[in-house]
Structure formats: C-alpha cells, structure tokens
Motif scaffolding. Structure first.
Motif, PDB file in Angstrom:
ATOM      1  N   ILE A  62       0.838  -1.186   0.000  1.00 12.97           N
ATOM      2  CA  ILE A  62       0.000   0.000   0.000  1.00 12.97           C
ATOM      3  C   ILE A  62       0.877   1.242   0.000  1.00 12.97           C
ATOM      4  CG2 ILE A  62      -1.824   1.240   1.256  1.00 12.97           C
ATOM      5  CD1 ILE A  62      -2.683  -1.441   0.195  1.00 12.97           C
ATOM      6  N   SER A  81       0.572   5.862  -1.137  1.00  7.42           N
ATOM      7  CA  SER A  81      -0.119   6.930  -1.856  1.00  7.42           C
ATOM      8  C   SER A  81       0.348   6.970  -3.313  1.00  7.42           C
ATOM      9  CB  SER A  81       0.139   8.279  -1.181  1.00  7.42           C
ATOM     10  OG  SER A  81       1.529   8.536  -1.120  1.00  7.42           O
ATOM     11  N   ASN A  82      -0.364   7.697  -4.144  1.00  6.04           N
ATOM     12  CA  ASN A  82       0.046   7.869  -5.530  1.00  6.04           C
ATOM     13  C   ASN A  82       1.436   8.492  -5.583  1.00  6.04           C
ATOM     14  OD1 ASN A  82      -2.354   6.882  -6.618  1.00  6.04           O
ATOM     15  ND2 ASN A  82      -3.340   8.885  -6.575  1.00  6.04           N
ATOM     16  N   LYS A 137       5.342   2.432  -5.529  1.00  7.37           N
ATOM     17  CA  LYS A 137       4.948   1.009  -5.501  1.00  7.37           C
ATOM     18  C   LYS A 137       5.305   0.302  -6.810  1.00  7.37           C
ATOM     19  CE  LYS A 137       0.599   1.804  -4.689  1.00  7.37           C
ATOM     20  NZ  LYS A 137       0.697   3.280  -4.754  1.00  7.37           N
ATOM     21  N   GLU A 158      -1.798  -3.939  -9.389  1.00  9.32           N
ATOM     22  CA  GLU A 158      -3.179  -3.575  -9.734  1.00  9.32           C
ATOM     23  C   GLU A 158      -3.822  -4.643 -10.619  1.00  9.32           C
ATOM     24  OE1 GLU A 158      -4.615  -1.157  -8.313  1.00  9.32           O
ATOM     25  OE2 GLU A 158      -2.994   0.148  -7.635  1.00  9.32           O
ATOM     26  N   SER A 205       0.204  -5.190  -5.263  1.00 14.56           N
ATOM     27  CA  SER A 205       0.137  -3.737  -5.118  1.00 14.56           C
ATOM     28  C   SER A 205      -1.226  -3.261  -5.593  1.00 14.56           C
ATOM     29  CB  SER A 205       1.242  -3.075  -5.947  1.00 14.56           C
ATOM     30  OG  SER A 205       1.066  -1.679  -5.988  1.00 14.56           O
ATOM     31  N   SER A 206      -1.908  -2.490  -4.744  1.00 14.64           N
ATOM     32  CA  SER A 206      -3.250  -2.046  -5.112  1.00 14.64           C
ATOM     33  C   SER A 206      -3.632  -0.823  -4.302  1.00 14.64           C
ATOM     34  CB  SER A 206      -4.273  -3.161  -4.862  1.00 14.64           C
ATOM     35  OG  SER A 206      -5.588  -2.728  -5.144  1.00 14.64           O
ATOM     36  N   HIS A 207      -4.519   0.001  -4.893  1.00 18.57           N
ATOM     37  CA  HIS A 207      -5.117   1.111  -4.153  1.00 18.57           C
ATOM     38  C   HIS A 207      -6.385   0.657  -3.419  1.00 18.57           C
ATOM     39  CE1 HIS A 207      -2.676   3.431  -7.107  1.00 18.57           C
ATOM     40  NE2 HIS A 207      -2.518   4.222  -6.070  1.00 18.57           N
ATOM     41  N   ASN A 208      -6.875  -0.508  -3.768  1.00 15.14           N
ATOM     42  CA  ASN A 208      -8.115  -1.013  -3.185  1.00 15.14           C
ATOM     43  C   ASN A 208      -7.798  -1.814  -1.926  1.00 15.14           C
ATOM     44  OD1 ASN A 208     -10.600  -2.194  -2.565  1.00 15.14           O
ATOM     45  ND2 ASN A 208     -11.146  -2.478  -4.713  1.00 15.14           N
ATOM     46  N   GLU A 259      -8.720   0.423   5.587  1.00 15.43           N
ATOM     47  CA  GLU A 259      -8.552   1.644   4.793  1.00 15.43           C
ATOM     48  C   GLU A 259      -8.339   2.851   5.695  1.00 15.43           C
ATOM     49  OE1 GLU A 259     -10.547   3.881   0.958  1.00 15.43           O
ATOM     50  OE2 GLU A 259     -11.600   2.226   1.915  1.00 15.43           O
TER      51      GLU A 259
END
Length: 288
Positions: free
Chosen positions: A33, A35-36, A40, A148, A179-182, A274
């Motif tokens: 995890i 941030s943008n 990652k 992703e 690796s994911s934003h979710n 989250e």
C-alpha cells in the motif's frame, strides 16, 4: 525467502526509493500500500529486474538476477506480442520458464472458462488480465508480483483468482505481493500489509496485528473539551464535535492518556484497514 536490502532507485535527479529494506517470507500474501507516487510500481519493477537499481535482491540467499525464472511480474499493463493469442504467448514464456506446467495451464483455462485461441489485441482489459494471470501461474514462479492486477476483472473472476492464489499459498508453492489502491480488496486475501511511504517500507504487519493494535473510540464528556487536551497525546487522529470526541490511536500509552481525561463515554467503533492506512499515510507524509 525474498530479501531486499538497501534498495535505492532514482530517475535523473529524482529519488524514488532510498535504502529500502524488506523481507517476504515463503508462503505469504503481502499487500503493498502507498499513496500515488510513493513508488509502488517502481519497487515492483526493480524486484522484477525491469529497472536497474542500487542495492541487493535475493531469493533463498542467491541473487535474483541469477534465477529470474523464480519470479513472475504481472504488471498493470501486461506484455503481449501484437496479434498473438494466449496459446502462442505460452510458447514464448516456456523459453524462459523451464518449470512451465502444461497440465496446470489446461486446468486454469477450464477454471477461468478462457479461450486461448482468441487474439489478445481483440480482448478487453479484463480478459487480457485473465490471460497473463493464467500464464503467470502456469510458469510456476516462487514469487508472484501483481500490480493492480484485479482491475478490470469481473467479480466472479476475482473470486476465482483469489481462491486459487490462497490454495497455492496454503500449499507452500508460492509467495505473492499485490500492489493495489483497493485496500478493502486486499483485506480479503492478504496475510500481511506493507506501507510504502517516504521512499521506504514504513512498516509491515499482519492483519491480525493491525486489528489488535489500532483502535477507534468515541469519547463523551460532560462539557466540550479543549483541543489542547488531545494535541500532545500520541494519537493518529482526533475529531472534536462539541462534547463528543472521536480518536484513532495505537499503543497502551495513548489509551492510558485518553482514560486519564476521565470521559463519561468510552465507545469502541469499527475500524477498517482503509482508515488505518489512510491515517498512517497522512502521518508519514506530514513527517516528510
């Protein structure tokens, strides 16, 4: 075990990763995890030897560069030759992965109800991802990197993939880094979560440890408390709404200081992964 030691990566004069250390034990699913722009995807590409880097990456004590067949990287933009189909890409990957399992490949085609003969350039994003996942698993890597990789998959395919990954991990056949934003989706499959911020792995913890160590509590007071009461506490966050205060914290020191304020209400609240990671990312960004 995959071990990363003092890994650094820069693009021109921009440092993206700096002296990063990380260990991934065998038979685990790790969620990555951040941030943008945290790095990652850059880290995944360094591990997969796509990028040059400074530092050391080993599998079972030997340099990864000497045993690339033990790792497969499913990127956010999977590679395929123009007008090739999955069956033709299979023959290509067999050149680099001597442990490619043809029987398992056939089982995966049935499991995902996938047509290996359709040209990949005509497939949707989700079907292209199914193709590369089938090929990746069939290559029998010891470490699977997924960037992703659940994006574009329909719910049934996602569930099928998660079940198959869990089966392989439980059998001790593979370790997985996703690796994911979710974050919510990672909760369903990961054993541990790692946070990448400020060019390093800030922490790695199991989901059980995160649930045990992080707390969200609603406090009630007979009179509205002053903000100064909480400013010097080791809290991750707090929000005052008249006589009610909502705090997020970890550790016994914070709890003891909260209890010392003698709230008339101490109500534990549900806390999602989250929320934990969003707050931790904010804290680490503010410290930078």
């Amino acid at each position: 075990m995959l071990r990363i030691k003092s890994l650094s990566k820069s693009f021109a004069d921009t440092s993206v990763l700096s002296a990063l250390d990380w260990e991934i034990p065998d038979g685990k699913v790790f969620g990555l995890i951040g941030s943008n722009g945290a790095g990652k995807s850059t880290l995944m590409r360094c591990i997969s030897q796509v990028y040059d880097y400074d530092g050391e990456i080993t599998i079972d004590g030997a340099p990864l560069s000497e045993q690339k067949e033990k790792l497969f990287f499913v990127s956010d933009e999977p590679f395929y030759f123009n007008r090739f189909n999955t069956n033709e890409m299979k023959d290509y990957y067999k050149l680099f992965y001597p442990n490619f399992d043809e029987d398992y490949y056939r089982k995966l085609l049935e499991l995902f109800h996938f047509d290996e003969k359709k040209p990949l350039h005509l497939l949707s994003r989700g079907l292209k991802r199914q193709s590369i996942v089938i090929l990746a698993l069939s290559c029998q890597p010891k470490v699977l990197l997924m960037d992703e990789s659940f994006d574009g998959l329909d719910p049934m395919v996602r569930l099928t993939l998660k079940r198959e990954l869990i089966r392989l991990v439980d059998a001790g056949e593979i370790s997985v880094i996703i690796s994911s934003h979710n974050i919510r989706e990672l909760e369903d499959i990961c054993d541990e979560m790692a946070l990448l911020e400020n060019k390093k792995i800030v922490f790695t913890q199991s989901l059980d440890e995160l649930r045990e160590n992080y707390h969200k509590v609603q406090l009630g007071y007979s009179e509205a408390p002053a903000a100064e009461l909480f400013e010097n506490m080791p809290l991750l966050s707090y929000e005052i709404n008249n006589k009610v205060v909502t705090v997020l914290y970890h550790g016994e020191e914070a709890r003891e200081q909260i209890e010392a304020t003698e709230p008339i209400l101490f109500n534990p609240l549900p806390l999602s992964m989250e929320e934990i990671f969003v707050v931790e990312m904010e804290v680490n960004q503010n410290e930078n």
